[in-house]
Enzyme design. Structure first.
Site, PDB file in Angstrom:
ATOM      1  N   HIS A 103       5.445 -13.901   3.939  1.00  8.41           N
ATOM      2  CA  HIS A 103       5.412 -12.788   4.890  1.00  8.41           C
ATOM      3  C   HIS A 103       6.340 -13.071   6.074  1.00  8.41           C
ATOM      4  CE1 HIS A 103       2.272 -10.968   2.652  1.00  8.41           C
ATOM      5  NE2 HIS A 103       1.292 -11.711   3.092  1.00  8.41           N
ATOM      6  N   ARG A 262      -8.428  -3.207  -2.218  1.00 12.44           N
ATOM      7  CA  ARG A 262      -9.282  -2.178  -1.634  1.00 12.44           C
ATOM      8  C   ARG A 262      -9.109  -0.849  -2.369  1.00 12.44           C
ATOM      9  NH1 ARG A 262      -9.493   1.595   2.709  1.00 12.44           N
ATOM     10  NH2 ARG A 262      -7.222   1.485   2.876  1.00 12.44           N
TER      11      ARG A 262
END
Length: 295
Positions: A103, A262
């Site tokens: 990241h 999710r």
């Protein structure tokens, strides 16, 4: 005066945060970050670069399958190949070609990456969906090692948007991350990266798999591309990560905490942002990145 790291902790981030090279980071990875620029890169390393919650698990699994030439899941979670979280010794044990992921911003990455002209895939996603996804993860997950039994973030949704826009979150500075990756060819001339849009993967995953395979110089049949797409559907990949993969490198959450997966959708931000929040987000985005909000 409080530092951004101190402000983030005061706003509800329940982790030790520090300032490193001008931005907020988890204290637990700073030692790795100080050594990373001299990390030994191999000629055939492939690096997946994303801002958090931009489809990293999804893209990493797809890349492993492209390199393997078949729709079989990698043994471990992607965390086994996380550049800033794994030690050099752990990463050295990975078989070539390694599919590493990070990241981090380009300026934080190993010098040898650019010298060796390694393959780099950069995946970008609507930042409003990113901020919703990270908020949900941070407010639901409790690390097993966290004796306080508090979620990673216990502040409000509105304050979380502020932290995101102010670039105070430990996930890194969104605007600086985006700017550096947008300008990478100006810094490292003739360095070619493969740019992928999360929303394009949702629309036509098979087509994006073909693009990534072509960039990596891997010839895949239409059938193999389709099989990889199906194996890496949200439902199938969630099941594989929770039930089929070796869990050695999986961050462990206390009972009742959510996992990484999710919804895996686009446009969920519309269920969270008020009109005022959305307008403010757009204005700051357009001011920082010098472009209209495109999503």
């Amino acid at each position: 005066m409080a530092t951004p790291a101190e402000k983030a902790m005061a706003a509800g981030i329940n982790f030790d945060l520090v300032m490193f090279e001008g931005f907020v980071h988890y204290a637990m990875i700073v030692d790795n970050l100080t050594k990373l620029k001299d990390f030994p890169i191999r000629d055939d390393d492939v690096l997946l670069c994303t801002y958090p919650k931009s489809g990293t698990h999804w893209a990493w699994e797809i890349l492993n399958m492209i390199v393997a030439g078949k729709a079989e899941y990698a043994e471990h979670w992607q965390n086994s190949a996380w550049l800033e979280y794994r030690t050099q010794e752990e990463l050295e044990k990975l078989a070539s070609p390694r599919i590493l992921h990070t990241h981090l911003r380009p300026s934080q990455l190993p010098h040898a990456l650019w010298d060796k002209q390694c393959k780099v895939i950069y995946v970008r996603r609507n930042p409003k969906d990113c901020v919703v996804s990270s908020f949900c993860q941070f407010t639901q997950q409790i690390w097993k090692e966290n004796c306080s039994k508090k979620q990673i973030y216990t502040g409000s949704w509105n304050d979380y948007i502020d932290l995101y826009l102010d670039e105070y979150l430990p996930s890194g500075p969104y605007f600086q991350h985006t700017i550096e990756w947008a300008n990478i060819s100006e810094i490292h001339e003739e360095f070619e990266i493969c740019r992928v849009q999360y929303e394009d993967m949702k629309k036509d995953c098979v087509q994006e798999i073909r693009r990534m395979a072509d960039y990596l110089g891997r010839q895949l049949s239409d059938r193999t591309c389709q099989e990889i797409s199906e194996a890496c559907s949200f439902k199938n990949l969630k099941h594989a990560n929770e039930n089929l993969k070796d869990q050695t490198y999986h961050f462990r959450w206390q009972n009742g905490s959510s996992g990484y997966f999710r919804k895996g959708t686009t446009g969920d931000w519309k269920n969270w942002f008020t009109v005022a929040q959305s307008d403010r987000f757009d204005k700051i985005y357009e001011k920082r990145l010098k472009e209209k909000f495109p999503y």
